[in-house]
Enzyme design. Structure first.
Site, PDB file in Angstrom:
ATOM      1  CE1 TYR A   1      -3.948  -2.144   4.921  1.00  0.00           C
ATOM      2  CE2 TYR A   1      -3.355   0.159   4.781  1.00  0.00           C
ATOM      3  CZ  TYR A   1      -3.581  -0.878   4.207  1.00  0.00           C
ATOM      4  OH  TYR A   1      -4.046  -1.397   2.832  1.00  0.00           O
TER       5      TYR A   1
ATOM      6  CB  SER B   1      -0.757   0.004   1.292  1.00  0.00           C
ATOM      7  OG  SER B   1      -1.545   1.217   1.427  1.00  0.00           O
TER       8      SER B   1
HETATM    9  P1  NAP Z   1     -11.384  -5.901   0.661  1.00  0.00           P
HETATM   10  O1  NAP Z   1     -12.235  -5.749  -0.098  1.00  0.00           O
HETATM   11  O2  NAP Z   1     -11.657  -5.794   2.295  1.00  0.00           O
HETATM   12  O3  NAP Z   1     -11.144  -7.633   0.713  1.00  0.00           O
HETATM   13  C1  NAP Z   1     -10.254  -8.049   1.434  1.00  0.00           C
HETATM   14  C2  NAP Z   1     -10.061  -9.643   0.891  1.00  0.00           C
HETATM   15  O4  NAP Z   1      -9.159 -10.342   1.863  1.00  0.00           O
HETATM   16  C3  NAP Z   1     -11.417 -10.453   1.072  1.00  0.00           C
HETATM   17  O5  NAP Z   1     -11.477 -11.419   0.025  1.00  0.00           O
HETATM   18  C4  NAP Z   1     -11.306 -11.096   2.738  1.00  0.00           C
HETATM   19  O6  NAP Z   1     -11.897 -12.229   2.539  1.00  0.00           O
HETATM   20  C5  NAP Z   1      -9.609 -11.381   2.799  1.00  0.00           C
HETATM   21  N1  NAP Z   1      -9.315 -11.709   3.885  1.00  0.00           N
HETATM   22  C6  NAP Z   1      -9.149 -10.860   4.579  1.00  0.00           C
HETATM   23  N2  NAP Z   1      -8.701 -11.400   5.892  1.00  0.00           N
HETATM   24  C7  NAP Z   1      -8.165 -12.730   5.414  1.00  0.00           C
HETATM   25  C8  NAP Z   1      -7.443 -13.721   5.862  1.00  0.00           C
HETATM   26  N3  NAP Z   1      -6.561 -13.777   7.319  1.00  0.00           N
HETATM   27  N4  NAP Z   1      -7.160 -14.778   5.228  1.00  0.00           N
HETATM   28  C9  NAP Z   1      -7.510 -14.831   3.888  1.00  0.00           C
HETATM   29  N5  NAP Z   1      -8.273 -14.004   3.457  1.00  0.00           N
HETATM   30  C10 NAP Z   1      -8.436 -12.918   4.039  1.00  0.00           C
HETATM   31  O7  NAP Z   1     -10.024  -5.398   0.681  1.00  0.00           O
HETATM   32  P2  NAP Z   1      -9.280  -4.800  -0.689  1.00  0.00           P
HETATM   33  O8  NAP Z   1      -9.425  -3.278  -0.585  1.00  0.00           O
HETATM   34  O9  NAP Z   1      -9.637  -5.289  -1.779  1.00  0.00           O
HETATM   35  O10 NAP Z   1      -7.777  -4.878  -0.076  1.00  0.00           O
HETATM   36  C11 NAP Z   1      -6.978  -6.112  -0.904  1.00  0.00           C
HETATM   37  C12 NAP Z   1      -5.526  -5.819  -0.796  1.00  0.00           C
HETATM   38  O11 NAP Z   1      -5.086  -4.448  -1.111  1.00  0.00           O
HETATM   39  C13 NAP Z   1      -5.305  -5.533   0.980  1.00  0.00           C
HETATM   40  O12 NAP Z   1      -4.077  -6.236   1.271  1.00  0.00           O
HETATM   41  C14 NAP Z   1      -5.231  -4.210   1.305  1.00  0.00           C
HETATM   42  O13 NAP Z   1      -4.332  -3.842   2.384  1.00  0.00           O
HETATM   43  C15 NAP Z   1      -4.534  -3.725  -0.220  1.00  0.00           C
HETATM   44  N6  NAP Z   1      -4.950  -2.132  -0.348  1.00  0.00           N
HETATM   45  C16 NAP Z   1      -6.242  -1.660  -0.362  1.00  0.00           C
HETATM   46  C17 NAP Z   1      -6.469  -0.247  -0.691  1.00  0.00           C
HETATM   47  C18 NAP Z   1      -7.672   0.251  -0.835  1.00  0.00           C
HETATM   48  O14 NAP Z   1      -7.815   1.399  -0.849  1.00  0.00           O
HETATM   49  N7  NAP Z   1      -8.680  -0.472  -1.075  1.00  0.00           N
HETATM   50  C19 NAP Z   1      -5.406   0.425  -0.689  1.00  0.00           C
HETATM   51  C20 NAP Z   1      -3.908  -0.190  -0.776  1.00  0.00           C
HETATM   52  C21 NAP Z   1      -3.731  -1.535  -0.396  1.00  0.00           C
HETATM   53  P3  NAP Z   1     -13.312 -12.585   3.488  1.00  0.00           P
HETATM   54  O15 NAP Z   1     -14.322 -11.382   2.839  1.00  0.00           O
HETATM   55  O16 NAP Z   1     -13.805 -13.889   3.290  1.00  0.00           O
HETATM   56  O17 NAP Z   1     -12.754 -11.880   4.781  1.00  0.00           O
END
Ligand code: NAP
Length: 248
Positions: free
Chosen positions: A157, A143
């Site tokens: 985080y 991130s």
């Molecule tokens: P999201 O929509 O909240 O989705 C998170 C995903 O991770 C879901 O599929 C969830 O599955 C799964 N998950 C969470 N904890 C887990 C665990 N312990 N084991 C296996 N699966 C797990 O998040 P997102 O925004 O797409 O984020 C994805 C990645 O991008 C993350 O690493 C986040 O830090 C990074 N990121 C996001 C942003 C942003 O602005 N969105 C920015 C920078 C980086 P369940 O629903 O089954 O729990």
């Protein structure tokens, strides 16, 4: 040889967009999720309807026994894993560091850091040419928070993503001569459900005007960067941290 990618947290957000794009590009896709089987099933159904191959696999990336099992299930169902996207990640309610307790820190670091390490290790054990594997690629989803620190929101985080960056650089050098590339994307502010975990579902709207491009990014825009890093187009790229943040 069929390319098989395992995407942790592939049921929603960036992981789901990456799963769909990977399938479109010809990968068989292991769609890992922790609890939302319905969401993972929907991604798999979409891929299959479009003529692709995918498998939903439950597993908590922070649990060693789950990680080993989820690699085994993907291999049994789809074939040898040639790519890993370490995407599963969590954050918790926005607060200052002086409001964080050990239980919270442990939860965030277990999924984001230990989970990424465990999955990377399981992938290397299978991919390394030194261990009889055929090589592969690992893309970690870090991130921009790793650089910006997320003050007043979730420094825990941000610090976990700093560790993911260091994992990327160190592991890339450790296995560069074993047929494995390791890179990371560092998304900025992306339209997904993760912001609701922080207690602010509309965070993207609040912060959009402060982003140089004056908008949040889409999960698909991050997915395209991940797929490029996974591809042979990036054959001489390893240890790279690719910012996907609209200039943020
Ligand atoms: P999201 O929509 O909240 O989705 C998170 C995903 O991770 C879901 O599929 C969830 O599955 C799964 N998950 C969470 N904890 C887990 C665990 N312990 N084991 C296996 N699966 C797990 O998040 P997102 O925004 O797409 O984020 C994805 C990645 O991008 C993350 O690493 C986040 O830090 C990074 N990121 C996001 C942003 C942003 O602005 N969105 C920015 C920078 C980086 P369940 O629903 O089954 O729990």
């Amino acid at each position: 040889m069929t390319r098989v990618v395992l995407i942790t947290g592939g049921s929603r957000g960036i992981g789901a967009a990456t799963a769909r794009l990977a399938a479109f590009q010809g990968y068989a896709v292991g769609v890992n999720y922790r609890q939302d089987a319905e969401a993972a099933g929907e991604v798999v159904r979409d891929i299959e309807r479009a003529g692709g191959r995918a498998l939903a696999v439950q597993g908590d990336v922070g649990r060693e026994e789950d990680v080993e099992r989820l690699f085994e299930e993907v291999e049994a169902g789809l074939g040898r894993v040639t790519a890993l996207v370490n995407n599963a990640g969590v954050l918790e309610r926005q607060t200052r560091v002086d409001g964080m307790d050990a239980a919270r820190l442990s939860r965030v670091l277990t999924t984001n850091v230990i989970g990424s390490f465990l999955c990377a290790g399981a992938a290397v054990r299978r991919m390394s040419t030194r261990r009889g594997g055929a090589g592969g690629v690992i893309v970690n989803v870090s991130s921009r928070a790793a650089v910006l620190g997320s003050p007043g929101e979730y420094v825990d985080y941000a610090a976990s993503k700093g560790a993911v960056d260091t994992l990327t650089v160190g592991l890339a050098r450790e296995v560069a001569a074993e047929g494995i590339r390791v890179c990371a994307v560092r998304p900025g502010i992306i339209e997904t459900e993760i912001h609701a975990l922080g207690g602010e579902p509309d965070r993207v709207t609040r912060l959009a005007s402060g982003i140089p491009m004056e908008r949040g990014g889409s999960p698909e825009e991050v997915a395209r960067a991940i797929l490029w890093l996974l591809s042979d187009e990036a054959s001489y790229v390893t240890g790279a941290l690719l910012d996907v943040g609209g200039g943020r």
